[in-house]
Design a protein around this motif. Structure first.
Motif, PDB file in Angstrom:
ATOM      1  N   ILE A   1       0.869  -1.174   0.000  1.00  0.00           N
ATOM      2  CA  ILE A   1       0.000   0.000   0.000  1.00  0.00           C
ATOM      3  C   ILE A   1       0.909   1.227   0.000  1.00  0.00           C
ATOM      4  N   LEU A   2       0.670   2.127  -0.929  1.00  0.00           N
ATOM      5  CA  LEU A   2       1.473   3.341  -1.013  1.00  0.00           C
ATOM      6  C   LEU A   2       1.136   4.258   0.155  1.00  0.00           C
ATOM      7  N   LEU A   3       2.150   4.585   0.947  1.00  0.00           N
ATOM      8  CA  LEU A   3       1.959   5.509   2.060  1.00  0.00           C
ATOM      9  C   LEU A   3       2.156   6.956   1.630  1.00  0.00           C
ATOM     10  N   GLY A   4       3.111   7.175   0.740  1.00  0.00           N
ATOM     11  CA  GLY A   4       3.397   8.531   0.290  1.00  0.00           C
ATOM     12  C   GLY A   4       4.669   8.554  -0.530  1.00  0.00           C
ATOM     13  N   THR A   5       5.101   9.734  -0.873  1.00  0.00           N
ATOM     14  CA  THR A   5       6.351   9.896  -1.623  1.00  0.00           C
ATOM     15  C   THR A   5       7.298  10.797  -0.838  1.00  0.00           C
ATOM     16  N   ASP A   6       8.552  10.636  -1.113  1.00  0.00           N
ATOM     17  CA  ASP A   6       9.598  11.398  -0.440  1.00  0.00           C
ATOM     18  C   ASP A   6      10.662  11.732  -1.479  1.00  0.00           C
ATOM     19  N   SER A   7      11.575  12.585  -1.147  1.00  0.00           N
ATOM     20  CA  SER A   7      12.653  12.909  -2.085  1.00  0.00           C
ATOM     21  C   SER A   7      13.961  13.050  -1.331  1.00  0.00           C
ATOM     22  N   LEU A   8      15.046  12.698  -1.998  1.00  0.00           N
ATOM     23  CA  LEU A   8      16.372  12.870  -1.416  1.00  0.00           C
ATOM     24  C   LEU A   8      16.829  14.311  -1.618  1.00  0.00           C
ATOM     25  N   VAL A   9      17.518  14.822  -0.624  1.00  0.00           N
ATOM     26  CA  VAL A   9      18.053  16.185  -0.701  1.00  0.00           C
ATOM     27  C   VAL A   9      19.508  16.172  -0.239  1.00  0.00           C
ATOM     28  N   ALA A  10      20.237  17.195  -0.640  1.00  0.00           N
ATOM     29  CA  ALA A  10      21.588  17.392  -0.129  1.00  0.00           C
ATOM     30  C   ALA A  10      21.454  18.059   1.240  1.00  0.00           C
ATOM     31  N   VAL A  11      21.990  17.404   2.265  1.00  0.00           N
ATOM     32  CA  VAL A  11      21.866  17.916   3.637  1.00  0.00           C
ATOM     33  C   VAL A  11      23.199  18.532   4.039  1.00  0.00           C
TER      34      VAL A  11
ATOM     35  N   SER B   1      21.317   5.328  -1.107  1.00  0.00           N
ATOM     36  CA  SER B   1      22.515   5.558  -1.923  1.00  0.00           C
ATOM     37  C   SER B   1      22.363   4.971  -3.319  1.00  0.00           C
ATOM     38  N   THR B   2      21.657   3.846  -3.435  1.00  0.00           N
ATOM     39  CA  THR B   2      21.441   3.234  -4.756  1.00  0.00           C
ATOM     40  C   THR B   2      20.682   4.177  -5.676  1.00  0.00           C
ATOM     41  N   LEU B   3      19.649   4.830  -5.141  1.00  0.00           N
ATOM     42  CA  LEU B   3      18.882   5.785  -5.947  1.00  0.00           C
ATOM     43  C   LEU B   3      19.778   6.934  -6.396  1.00  0.00           C
ATOM     44  N   PHE B   4      20.584   7.463  -5.484  1.00  0.00           N
ATOM     45  CA  PHE B   4      21.490   8.571  -5.808  1.00  0.00           C
ATOM     46  C   PHE B   4      22.486   8.158  -6.886  1.00  0.00           C
ATOM     47  N   VAL B   5      23.116   6.999  -6.722  1.00  0.00           N
ATOM     48  CA  VAL B   5      24.117   6.507  -7.677  1.00  0.00           C
ATOM     49  C   VAL B   5      23.483   6.250  -9.044  1.00  0.00           C
ATOM     50  N   ASN B   6      22.284   5.676  -9.060  1.00  0.00           N
ATOM     51  CA  ASN B   6      21.610   5.396 -10.337  1.00  0.00           C
ATOM     52  C   ASN B   6      21.254   6.672 -11.082  1.00  0.00           C
ATOM     53  N   GLU B   7      20.845   7.692 -10.334  1.00  0.00           N
ATOM     54  CA  GLU B   7      20.524   8.965 -10.978  1.00  0.00           C
ATOM     55  C   GLU B   7      21.785   9.649 -11.499  1.00  0.00           C
ATOM     56  N   LEU B   8      22.895   9.489 -10.790  1.00  0.00           N
ATOM     57  CA  LEU B   8      24.170  10.020 -11.288  1.00  0.00           C
ATOM     58  C   LEU B   8      24.542   9.364 -12.610  1.00  0.00           C
ATOM     59  N   ALA B   9      24.305   8.050 -12.708  1.00  0.00           N
ATOM     60  CA  ALA B   9      24.643   7.304 -13.927  1.00  0.00           C
ATOM     61  C   ALA B   9      23.883   7.844 -15.131  1.00  0.00           C
ATOM     62  N   LYS B  10      22.665   8.304 -14.906  1.00  0.00           N
ATOM     63  CA  LYS B  10      21.873   8.878 -16.003  1.00  0.00           C
ATOM     64  C   LYS B  10      22.498  10.178 -16.507  1.00  0.00           C
ATOM     65  N   MET B  11      23.328  10.788 -15.669  1.00  0.00           N
ATOM     66  CA  MET B  11      24.029  12.015 -16.050  1.00  0.00           C
ATOM     67  C   MET B  11      25.461  11.710 -16.490  1.00  0.00           C
ATOM     68  N   ASP B  12      25.734  10.411 -16.728  1.00  0.00           N
ATOM     69  CA  ASP B  12      27.090   9.966 -17.092  1.00  0.00           C
ATOM     70  C   ASP B  12      28.100  10.313 -16.017  1.00  0.00           C
ATOM     71  N   GLU B  13      27.663  10.265 -14.780  1.00  0.00           N
ATOM     72  CA  GLU B  13      28.542  10.504 -13.647  1.00  0.00           C
ATOM     73  C   GLU B  13      28.670   9.218 -12.835  1.00  0.00           C
TER      74      GLU B  13
ATOM     75  N   LEU C   1      18.638  16.119 -11.003  1.00  0.00           N
ATOM     76  CA  LEU C   1      18.486  14.746 -10.523  1.00  0.00           C
ATOM     77  C   LEU C   1      17.060  14.542 -10.010  1.00  0.00           C
ATOM     78  N   ASP C   2      16.405  13.485 -10.488  1.00  0.00           N
ATOM     79  CA  ASP C   2      15.068  13.137 -10.004  1.00  0.00           C
ATOM     80  C   ASP C   2      15.234  12.131  -8.871  1.00  0.00           C
ATOM     81  N   LEU C   3      15.130  12.607  -7.642  1.00  0.00           N
ATOM     82  CA  LEU C   3      15.395  11.767  -6.480  1.00  0.00           C
ATOM     83  C   LEU C   3      14.127  11.502  -5.668  1.00  0.00           C
ATOM     84  N   THR C   4      12.983  11.497  -6.357  1.00  0.00           N
ATOM     85  CA  THR C   4      11.710  11.190  -5.710  1.00  0.00           C
ATOM     86  C   THR C   4      11.525   9.681  -5.628  1.00  0.00           C
ATOM     87  N   ARG C   5      10.998   9.216  -4.521  1.00  0.00           N
ATOM     88  CA  ARG C   5      10.732   7.778  -4.392  1.00  0.00           C
ATOM     89  C   ARG C   5       9.520   7.539  -3.504  1.00  0.00           C
TER      90      ARG C   5
END
Length: 235
Positions: A97-107, A140-152, A204-208
């Motif tokens: 059951i979907l509870l909600g969405t969140d996003s990663l940010v630089a802290v 971290s997996t989400l962050f790394v995967n999004e970096l890969a989309k930017m060829d980083e 970077l799209d860091l919503t999950r």
């Protein structure tokens, strides 16, 4: 032998679960074992479970924190009744059951010059010491995967420290010993209390998603609906 062991563990867990639920039924009690990720320890998940227990007399909730991979395994073996997990649920063996969405940010610390910006760039991140959750974690997996989309690649950044404990990461960031990439929900209190700054990362799209995960027919639907209701009213 490995096949037999796998099913033996599952049978044993089912048998123990059956005995526990029969005892609960006789006592009119409601015992739950809930799995949460290490990230969820720092957001509202424990608070939700406490509120549920308070509103349901006779409830006893045991919370176990572990990696997403291990929580799925515990669900499969009926060692936990449900789990709160970040990210999409791809295994059809589980219901969710979907509870909600969140996003990663630089802290960042208030003392870090980045705290004065409205958004940070990849170039900004490359100049900082990164303190991240373990690279196998969902965060971290989400962050790394999004970096890969930017060829980083994460190897292009200065990853100074990896650790599981989110509270320790936030403490180190507050001391300005580095910056981190964390779910906004995991540091919302510190951000609102003006103790940390959370900034979006450019391009970077860091919503999950955050999902309540369980095995169908292994838990009362009313319990799930109560937990979902408390979660949504709390956020």
């Amino acid at each position: 032998g490995e096949i037999v062991l796998k099913y033996a563990l599952r049978i044993q867990s089912l048998y123990n679960d059956m005995n526990r639920k029969l005892k609960d039924y006789k006592k009119c009690a409601n015992n739950l074992t809930v799995g949460i990720t290490h990230t969820s320890e720092s957001n509202i998940a424990p608070e939700i479970m406490a509120k549920y227990s308070e509103r349901n007399s006779g409830s006893h909730i045991r919370i176990i924190s572990d990696s997403i991979k291990n929580l799925y395994e515990k669900l499969s073996l009926y060692q936990i009744d449900l789990a709160i997990i970040e990210g999409k649920i791809t295994n059809k063996k589980f219901s969710s059951i979907l509870l909600g969405t969140d996003s990663l940010v630089a802290v960042v610390s208030l003392d870090n010059p980045l705290a004065n910006k409205k958004v940070v760039t990849i170039s900004d991140l490359k100049k900082e010491n990164l303190i991240l959750r373990n690279l196998e974690s969902g965060t971290s997996t989400l962050f790394v995967n999004e970096l890969a989309k930017m060829d980083e690649d994460i190897s292009n950044f200065h990853l100074s420290l990896e650790m599981d404990n989110v509270a320790s990461i936030k403490m180190l960031v507050r001391e300005n010993l580095g910056i981190s990439i964390l779910p906004k929900s995991a540091c919302s209190r510190e951000i609102k209390g003006n103790k940390l700054v959370g900034l979006p990362i450019e391009n970077l799209d860091l919503t999950r998603e955050t999902n309540l995960v369980f095995i169908e027919n292994n838990i009362d639907r009313n319990i799930l609906e109560d937990i979902v209701s408390i979660y949504r009213e709390s956020i």
